[in-house]
Design an enzyme around this catalytic site. Structure first.
Site, PDB file in Angstrom:
ATOM      1  CG  ASP A  32       7.031   3.032   6.372  1.00  0.00           C
ATOM      2  OD1 ASP A  32       6.153   3.556   5.685  1.00  0.00           O
ATOM      3  OD2 ASP A  32       7.866   2.217   5.902  1.00  0.00           O
ATOM      4  CG  HIS A 101      -1.058   4.309   4.310  1.00  0.00           C
ATOM      5  ND1 HIS A 101      -1.564   3.586   3.254  1.00  0.00           N
ATOM      6  CD2 HIS A 101       0.140   4.796   3.881  1.00  0.00           C
ATOM      7  CE1 HIS A 101      -0.707   3.611   2.252  1.00  0.00           C
ATOM      8  NE2 HIS A 101       0.338   4.360   2.598  1.00  0.00           N
TER       9      HIS A 101
HETATM   10  P1  5GP Z   1       2.455   4.164   0.249  1.00  0.00           P
HETATM   11  O1  5GP Z   1       1.358   3.175  -0.085  1.00  0.00           O
HETATM   12  O2  5GP Z   1       1.924   5.418   0.847  1.00  0.00           O
HETATM   13  O3  5GP Z   1       3.369   4.413  -0.902  1.00  0.00           O
HETATM   14  O4  5GP Z   1       3.405   3.543   1.353  1.00  0.00           O
HETATM   15  C1  5GP Z   1       3.257   2.314   1.976  1.00  0.00           C
HETATM   16  C2  5GP Z   1       4.274   2.277   3.108  1.00  0.00           C
HETATM   17  O5  5GP Z   1       4.073   1.065   3.822  1.00  0.00           O
HETATM   18  C3  5GP Z   1       5.736   2.277   2.651  1.00  0.00           C
HETATM   19  O6  5GP Z   1       6.402   3.409   3.221  1.00  0.00           O
HETATM   20  C4  5GP Z   1       6.302   0.968   3.175  1.00  0.00           C
HETATM   21  O7  5GP Z   1       7.611   1.097   3.684  1.00  0.00           O
HETATM   22  C5  5GP Z   1       5.322   0.575   4.253  1.00  0.00           C
HETATM   23  N1  5GP Z   1       5.163  -0.862   4.417  1.00  0.00           N
HETATM   24  C6  5GP Z   1       5.058  -1.778   3.422  1.00  0.00           C
HETATM   25  N2  5GP Z   1       4.892  -3.018   3.951  1.00  0.00           N
HETATM   26  C7  5GP Z   1       4.890  -2.874   5.297  1.00  0.00           C
HETATM   27  C8  5GP Z   1       4.767  -3.784   6.379  1.00  0.00           C
HETATM   28  O8  5GP Z   1       4.618  -4.998   6.221  1.00  0.00           O
HETATM   29  N3  5GP Z   1       4.834  -3.273   7.640  1.00  0.00           N
HETATM   30  C9  5GP Z   1       4.999  -1.931   7.856  1.00  0.00           C
HETATM   31  N4  5GP Z   1       5.070  -1.539   9.128  1.00  0.00           N
HETATM   32  N5  5GP Z   1       5.112  -1.026   6.858  1.00  0.00           N
HETATM   33  C10 5GP Z   1       5.065  -1.504   5.583  1.00  0.00           C
END
Ligand code: 5GP
Ligand code: ZN
Length: 142
Positions: A32, A101
């Site tokens: 992340d 994810h």
């Molecule tokens: P959720 O959709 O479950 O809230 O979390 C999405 C996760 O993706 C977040 O923890 C955020 O930090 C991560 N994230 C967002 N954009 C990117 C990216 O471009 N690359 C990576 N490796 N993680 C990302």
């Protein structure tokens, strides 16, 4: 299946960089970008399913095997005392990237993250009505 506007689809396609730790035909795992703790890993379906409801069972089975493998790698390599696995479906549930994810977050006693899940007590009639509604939908007659 991909969504041209989706950041995780772009990561899967290698169009934007990521810190990958694993990849197979249907699943990818990478760090992340804003980790809650060092080693915070995302295990991601390669195809674009917005939520868990869209993924075929075979893909989910494979993904769950990867989850277990990453979980044990995190435990050993990061010396994690514990581990949170979190998965959000829908913005109302906290999902910010609508591409399926799972978060794996290594935990230790003094990491300061804590965890607070407010619990409440519901009346017995409401609990039983809920159980019936769900069990019926599940085809469960036990
Ligand atoms: P959720 O959709 O479950 O809230 O979390 C999405 C996760 O993706 C977040 O923890 C955020 O930090 C991560 N994230 C967002 N954009 C990117 C990216 O471009 N690359 C990576 N490796 N993680 C990302
Ligand atoms: Zn996507």
């Amino acid at each position: 299946m991909r969504d041209p506007n989706c950041i995780f689809c772009k990561i899967v396609a290698g169009e934007i960089p990521s810190k990958k730790i694993y990849e197979d035909e249907t699943t990818i795992a990478f760090l992340d970008i804003y980790p809650a703790n060092p080693g915070h890993t995302l295990v991601v379906a390669k195809d674009h399913f917005s939520t868990i409801l869209g993924i075929p069972e075979d893909n989910l089975y494979n993904l769950s095997k990867v989850l277990k493998k990453v979980a044990s790698s995190i435990r050993e390599s990061m010396n994690a005392e514990g581990l949170n696995i979190l998965q959000f479906n829908g913005s109302v549930a906290g999902q910010t990237i609508p591409h399926l994810h799972f978060h794996l977050i290594p935990r230790s006693k003094d990491d300061g993250l804590g965890f607070a899940w407010p619990h409440r007590q519901l009346p017995e009639e409401e609990m039983e009505a809920t159980r019936k509604k769900l069990a019926e939908k599940m085809g469960y007659r036990g």
